[in-house]
Every structure is written in C-alpha cells, then in structure tokens.
Design a protein around this motif. Structure first.
Motif, PDB file in Angstrom:
ATOM      1  N   THR A 249       0.832  -1.211   0.000  1.00  0.00           N
ATOM      2  CA  THR A 249       0.000   0.000   0.000  1.00  0.00           C
ATOM      3  C   THR A 249       0.865   1.258   0.000  1.00  0.00           C
ATOM      4  O   THR A 249       0.498   2.270  -0.613  1.00  0.00           O
ATOM      5  N   GLY A 250       2.009   1.202   0.680  1.00  0.00           N
ATOM      6  CA  GLY A 250       2.908   2.357   0.683  1.00  0.00           C
ATOM      7  C   GLY A 250       3.450   2.651  -0.707  1.00  0.00           C
ATOM      8  O   GLY A 250       3.499   3.813  -1.136  1.00  0.00           O
ATOM      9  N   ILE A 251       3.838   1.599  -1.418  1.00  0.00           N
ATOM     10  CA  ILE A 251       4.363   1.788  -2.780  1.00  0.00           C
ATOM     11  C   ILE A 251       3.278   2.266  -3.717  1.00  0.00           C
ATOM     12  O   ILE A 251       3.448   3.228  -4.476  1.00  0.00           O
ATOM     13  N   TYR A 252       2.116   1.584  -3.661  1.00  0.00           N
ATOM     14  CA  TYR A 252       1.061   1.841  -4.647  1.00  0.00           C
ATOM     15  C   TYR A 252       0.346   3.169  -4.405  1.00  0.00           C
ATOM     16  O   TYR A 252       0.061   3.907  -5.354  1.00  0.00           O
ATOM     17  N   PHE A 253       0.030   3.482  -3.152  1.00  0.00           N
ATOM     18  CA  PHE A 253      -0.808   4.655  -2.874  1.00  0.00           C
ATOM     19  C   PHE A 253      -0.026   5.872  -2.392  1.00  0.00           C
ATOM     20  O   PHE A 253      -0.609   6.952  -2.276  1.00  0.00           O
ATOM     21  N   MET A 254       1.273   5.706  -2.106  1.00  0.00           N
ATOM     22  CA  MET A 254       2.062   6.853  -1.664  1.00  0.00           C
ATOM     23  C   MET A 254       3.210   7.156  -2.624  1.00  0.00           C
ATOM     24  O   MET A 254       3.327   8.288  -3.117  1.00  0.00           O
ATOM     25  N   LEU A 255       4.035   6.157  -2.884  1.00  0.00           N
ATOM     26  CA  LEU A 255       5.198   6.389  -3.731  1.00  0.00           C
ATOM     27  C   LEU A 255       4.797   6.665  -5.180  1.00  0.00           C
ATOM     28  O   LEU A 255       5.263   7.650  -5.787  1.00  0.00           O
ATOM     29  N   ILE A 256       3.938   5.826  -5.749  1.00  0.00           N
ATOM     30  CA  ILE A 256       3.537   6.007  -7.152  1.00  0.00           C
ATOM     31  C   ILE A 256       2.833   7.345  -7.373  1.00  0.00           C
ATOM     32  O   ILE A 256       3.176   8.088  -8.307  1.00  0.00           O
ATOM     33  N   ILE A 272      -8.581  11.649 -12.882  1.00  0.00           N
ATOM     34  CA  ILE A 272      -8.524  12.496 -11.691  1.00  0.00           C
ATOM     35  C   ILE A 272      -7.133  12.358 -11.066  1.00  0.00           C
ATOM     36  O   ILE A 272      -6.417  11.391 -11.336  1.00  0.00           O
ATOM     37  N   ARG A 273      -6.760  13.332 -10.259  1.00  0.00           N
ATOM     38  CA  ARG A 273      -5.484  13.268  -9.550  1.00  0.00           C
ATOM     39  C   ARG A 273      -5.624  13.966  -8.206  1.00  0.00           C
ATOM     40  O   ARG A 273      -6.566  14.731  -7.986  1.00  0.00           O
ATOM     41  N   LEU A 274      -4.690  13.682  -7.331  1.00  0.00           N
ATOM     42  CA  LEU A 274      -4.677  14.300  -6.012  1.00  0.00           C
ATOM     43  C   LEU A 274      -3.850  15.578  -6.035  1.00  0.00           C
ATOM     44  O   LEU A 274      -2.825  15.660  -6.713  1.00  0.00           O
ATOM     45  N   THR A 275      -4.294  16.540  -5.286  1.00  0.00           N
ATOM     46  CA  THR A 275      -3.552  17.787  -5.148  1.00  0.00           C
ATOM     47  C   THR A 275      -3.679  18.269  -3.701  1.00  0.00           C
ATOM     48  O   THR A 275      -4.618  17.894  -2.998  1.00  0.00           O
ATOM     49  N   LYS A 276      -2.739  19.079  -3.257  1.00  0.00           N
ATOM     50  CA  LYS A 276      -2.809  19.679  -1.926  1.00  0.00           C
ATOM     51  C   LYS A 276      -2.923  21.186  -2.083  1.00  0.00           C
ATOM     52  O   LYS A 276      -1.980  21.856  -2.496  1.00  0.00           O
ATOM     53  N   MET A 277      -4.117  21.674  -1.794  1.00  0.00           N
ATOM     54  CA  MET A 277      -4.384  23.114  -1.881  1.00  0.00           C
ATOM     55  C   MET A 277      -4.029  23.653  -3.258  1.00  0.00           C
ATOM     56  O   MET A 277      -3.495  24.758  -3.408  1.00  0.00           O
ATOM     57  N   GLY A 278      -4.294  22.884  -4.301  1.00  0.00           N
ATOM     58  CA  GLY A 278      -4.036  23.311  -5.666  1.00  0.00           C
ATOM     59  C   GLY A 278      -2.607  23.172  -6.119  1.00  0.00           C
ATOM     60  O   GLY A 278      -2.281  23.534  -7.249  1.00  0.00           O
ATOM     61  N   GLU A 279      -1.725  22.651  -5.270  1.00  0.00           N
ATOM     62  CA  GLU A 279      -0.323  22.491  -5.627  1.00  0.00           C
ATOM     63  C   GLU A 279       0.007  21.010  -5.830  1.00  0.00           C
ATOM     64  O   GLU A 279      -0.774  20.135  -5.498  1.00  0.00           O
ATOM     65  N   ARG A 280       1.208  20.763  -6.360  1.00  0.00           N
ATOM     66  CA  ARG A 280       1.649  19.394  -6.560  1.00  0.00           C
ATOM     67  C   ARG A 280       1.639  18.644  -5.231  1.00  0.00           C
ATOM     68  O   ARG A 280       2.101  19.160  -4.213  1.00  0.00           O
ATOM     69  N   ILE A 281       1.147  17.428  -5.240  1.00  0.00           N
ATOM     70  CA  ILE A 281       1.041  16.643  -4.022  1.00  0.00           C
ATOM     71  C   ILE A 281       2.429  16.272  -3.506  1.00  0.00           C
ATOM     72  O   ILE A 281       3.326  15.921  -4.278  1.00  0.00           O
ATOM     73  N   SER A 282       2.615  16.383  -2.201  1.00  0.00           N
ATOM     74  CA  SER A 282       3.903  16.052  -1.595  1.00  0.00           C
ATOM     75  C   SER A 282       3.842  14.657  -0.987  1.00  0.00           C
ATOM     76  O   SER A 282       2.762  14.130  -0.697  1.00  0.00           O
ATOM     77  N   ILE A 283       5.006  14.076  -0.750  1.00  0.00           N
ATOM     78  CA  ILE A 283       5.055  12.750  -0.143  1.00  0.00           C
ATOM     79  C   ILE A 283       4.526  12.800   1.286  1.00  0.00           C
ATOM     80  O   ILE A 283       3.887  11.846   1.767  1.00  0.00           O
ATOM     81  N   ALA A 284       4.724  13.934   1.968  1.00  0.00           N
ATOM     82  CA  ALA A 284       4.214  14.086   3.335  1.00  0.00           C
ATOM     83  C   ALA A 284       2.691  14.098   3.345  1.00  0.00           C
ATOM     84  O   ALA A 284       2.056  13.467   4.209  1.00  0.00           O
ATOM     85  N   ALA A 285       2.082  14.810   2.395  1.00  0.00           N
ATOM     86  CA  ALA A 285       0.617  14.867   2.313  1.00  0.00           C
ATOM     87  C   ALA A 285       0.044  13.496   1.966  1.00  0.00           C
ATOM     88  O   ALA A 285      -0.989  13.080   2.511  1.00  0.00           O
TER      89      ALA A 285
END
Length: 370
Positions: A249-256, A272-285
């Motif tokens: 799950t870490g590889i598939y849903f976080m790293l990828i 669709i894609r994930l974003t954080k407050m309209g910015e590129r998603i970070s590994i921490a988020a």
C-alpha cells in the motif's frame, strides 16, 4: 402479425435493466477518459442506442425454437435471389392495379410489411451513426450492411451452433433492405439534428476546473486500484517481504502518486489526480492521507483479521466488536459525507482533494493558478 413484433420488444425491455447495469461501468470509464465528465445528453443517447440495439437483436432472433435439436427448414436456409420479395408481394397481394381503392390492402399483407419492417429496423441505426458518431454516408452504408450480415449469419448458424439447424432463412433481400434502412436513417438524421443539441458542441462551454469529482468517480478509481494493487501485495508476500500489506500500500498509494503527480492507475483511468491546496502533491501529504486510510483503518482490519485465530475467545470477541464498530463508523461517515458532498476525514486532515486531470497539463496548471 403485430403480436409477433411486440413479443420480442417486450423481452428486450425486460432485459434492458440488466444490460444497462453491465454497460454502465465501461460507459462511465470511457466518458471520464474521453471527455473528463459525463454529459446527460450524451448518456441519454447512448443508453437509448443500447435499448434500440437490444430491440433490433431480439426482433431478429425471437421466437426461438422449442428445442436445441430443431428440424431443418423445409424450404432451405438460403434465399440468394436479389429482390425476390417483389415476387412474394405479387404472388400474395390482393391489390388490383386498375383499382386504386385496393392499394391500402398492402398495409395488411405479410410480404409487403416484411419489407417495410426490414427497412425500419435499421433506420435508427443510421440516424445514430450520423447524429452521434458523426459518421459519413459510406461508413453508414458499410456498418448497416455489416449489422444486417451479423443478424443473418446469427440466424443461418442457429445462433452459432446453439441449435442443430438454422431456424430462419438467410435472405439476401434482408441485407438489401436493412442497408437501405441505414441510409434512410442517415438522411433522416439531418432533419432530426435540427431539434437536438449538436453533439460536437456539448463540451464547448464546459470548464473542468469547476466540476466536482463525485464519489461515484472516485469509487470507480478505487475499484480499479483494488484489482491492481493486490497483485503487488501478492508479489511482496511471495517474496517474503515483512509487512507485505503495508509495503504494497505504501508503494502503490504513496510512492507512485508522488512520482506521477497524484495519479494511480485507477485515477488515471477516470482522469482524476490528487492535489494539496491546488499544488503538486507532496510525499508528506500522501503519507498523512493514506497512512490514515490504509495503514490505520484498512491495516487494522487486516491485522485483526489475521490475528483472530491466535487469540483467546474473549480477546477474539473483543477485537471483533472493535472491528465491527470501526467499520460501522466509517460506513456512516462515508454515507453522510456523500450526501453532504463533503470531503472525508483523512482528506481534511491531510488537506488533499481530487481534481479532474486535463489532457493538457500545462493548460490545467494555468487554469488552476488563476
């Protein structure tokens, strides 16, 4: 004769909900991939087309023989003389050419009505090809012929070997009339288009940045990911990697998603894609989001499920209650958020959300920054 047409039509309408159910998932994936959203007019037209195709097919194959071991047709299974229907009409008609008052008798005669039926059968097909799929006349001609050929071959082969013998005649006149019906539909579509929205302009004023990513869309992405990521988990387990569930799950849903700007294979399929407050998603988020969902919630389910057999009865009962209330709370939470059209708890804590993935990333970034 009217009853012979109403019988298969009624069966087509009864079978339609089941066909529509099977059609919905691939339809939604294709619409999301191609257009970025689902247009109600486009959806209505495609479901209407599905209903038409089912009616046409049922009209051709029903009624079926009472047994798979049916007898061969006494008159033969092939009629290869073009325009032979003219002889049938002349032989059966009660029309007297010198008496115009008898001409209306044609509307009650089997041979004439059969010709009209074969023309009308594919008129909606030609109309849909031109109006919705924007197909030229040559392709309408070819596709109408191929559709008719499919019907005739289905009959000639006894539904491809299901029956011992053909139960209807392969008639070259049916090919001619069905193809003519498709061309008539193509011509009629020009008139029909005046009263309907232009298909090529449905997306003209659509701004994908203003459209909310629905839970239905997310569920489809989750379904696709739920088919793929267990393969990764199985590989990790096969390689005896410790905590294979958490590693996968870490590889598939976080790293990828971190490497692909918030996209998993399932999310990519429905754009669709994930974003954080309209910015590129970070590994921490991503860690905050999916550690809560997969490592805590689903991970706890997995851990408790794997540990139940190794614990005393009292501990198993207690852990079973914990799992039950945990799952019940999450289910209620999701239902409430769906009705409120609000984000889930792990999204709120990680400050992440979904946006529609444009085909042009540069244009999307510019639009989102405005």
């Amino acid at each position: 004769m009217l009853h012979s047409y109403l019988f298969p039509i009624s069966y087509a309408f009864m079978a339609f909900p089941f066909a529509a159910f099977l059609f919905t998932l691939p339809f939604m994936i294709i619409q999301y991939r191609k257009y970025g959203y689902i247009n109600k007019v486009r959806a209505f037209m495609l479901y209407l087309f599905l209903l038409y195709v089912m009616n046409a097919f049922f009209l051709v194959i029903l009624p079926l023989p009472s047994s798979r071991h049916n007898a061969a047709l006494a008159s033969g299974a092939l009629q290869l003389i073009p325009l032979n229907f003219v002889n049938d009409i002349l032989r059966e008609t009660s029309v007297v050419p010198s008496q115009p008052s008898t001409y209306l008798h044609l509307l009650k005669e089997r041979a004439f009505l059969q010709v009209i039926f074969n023309i009308l059968l594919t008129v909606p097909f030609g109309m849909m090809l031109r109006y919705y799929f924007r197909t030229g006349w040559a392709r309408v001609f070819a596709f109408s012929f191929l559709l008719s050929l499919f019907f005739e071959v289905t009959q000639l082969t006894g539904i491809y070997g299901l029956y011992d013998h053909p139960y209807r005649v392969f008639d070259v006149d049916d090919l001619i009339m069905n193809t003519l019906g498709g061309i008539c539909g193509y011509l009629a579509a020009e008139w029909l288009a005046r009263f309907l929205p232009r298909i090529e302009k449905l997306d003209e004023h659509v701004d994908l940045t203003t459209k909310r990513v629905t839970y239905t869309r997310r569920a489809i992405a989750f379904l696709i990911d739920s088919i793929i990521w267990p393969i990764l988990a199985s590989i990790c387990h096969y390689l005896h990697i410790p905590a294979s569930f958490w590693v996968a799950t870490g590889i598939y849903f976080m790293l990828i998603p971190w490497l692909t700007d918030g996209v998993t294979p399932g999310k990519w399929m429905v754009r669709i894609r994930l974003t954080k407050m309209g910015e590129r998603i970070s590994i921490a988020a991503l860690f905050k989001r999916y550690a809560l969902l997969y490592w805590v919630f689903f991970g706890l389910n997995s851990l408790l499920g794997a540990s139940l057999d190794n614990l005393p009865d009292i501990s198993r009962a207690f852990l079973g209650i914990v799992v039950f209330f945990l799952n019940a709370w999450f289910f209620v939470h999701v239902v409430i958020r769906m009705f409120r059209k609000d984000i889930l708890f792990y999204e709120k804590l990680s400050k992440t959300h979904h946006v529609i993935l444009w085909k042009n990333p540069t244009e999307q970034a510019k639009k989102e920054s405005e």
